[in-house]
Scaffold this motif. Structure first.
Motif: not given
Length: 164
Positions: A40-44, A135-138, A161-164
């Motif tokens: 049910x959770x959408x993990x990062x 909050x860390x993810x945000x 993971x967040x690199x364009x």
């Protein structure tokens, strides 16, 4: 051998999690990090990535403190994961009164389901009380510096993971 279970999403592992592991290490001989993979959770991070990150962040601490460490995933009841791990205690970290209210309900339900497994609450240390994985993810997603909140290996993984 006294075994404890520390359940959570660990998405990602934070310095708050590290704090709880360090403190739980004084109470058990082996600690199993149980990474919840509830659909049910959408993990990062994927469950596999969370396992690797938990191992990278926590194995050096376990070695330093002579603590047996395991990292597993689970998608059922926490008490079932505890029983499978051979745990006699479940550790839960508390940051504030909101955490306490929720965790007390969970501890009561878990005790009703499995009275032989205790729940131990560990209050977050003052230096980590404000850290929440959400909050860390945000902050990371908005380009902020999260290096004060996560282990170095997690910070690197977030950037990758967040690199364009």
């Amino acid at each position: 051998m006294r075994v404890g279970l520390y359940p959570g999403s660990f998405d990602p592992v934070t310095l708050g999690h590290v704090d709880i592991v360090r403190r739980a290490a004084h109470l058990v001989d082996r600690l199993v990090i149980a990474i919840g993979t509830h659909h049910s959770k959408g993990p990062f991070f994927t469950p596999e990535e969370r396992v690797v990150l938990a191992q990278q962040a926590l194995e050096p601490i376990a070695t330093e403190l002579n603590l047996g460490l395991g990292v597993v995933t689970y998608d059922g009841l926490t008490v079932d994961a505890a029983r499978e791990a051979g745990a006699v205690v479940v550790f839960r970290g508390l940051r504030d009164a909101g955490d306490f209210d929720y965790e007390m309900q969970m501890a009561g339900m878990n005790a009703a389901l499995s009275p032989d497994i205790e729940t131990v609450f560990l209050a977050a240390s003052p230096g980590t009380r404000h850290i929440a994985a959400s909050l860390v993810r945000q902050i990371a997603a908005m380009g902020g510096d999260v290096s004060k909140f996560v282990p170095d290996s997690v910070n690197t993984a977030l950037k990758r993971k967040l690199a364009p």
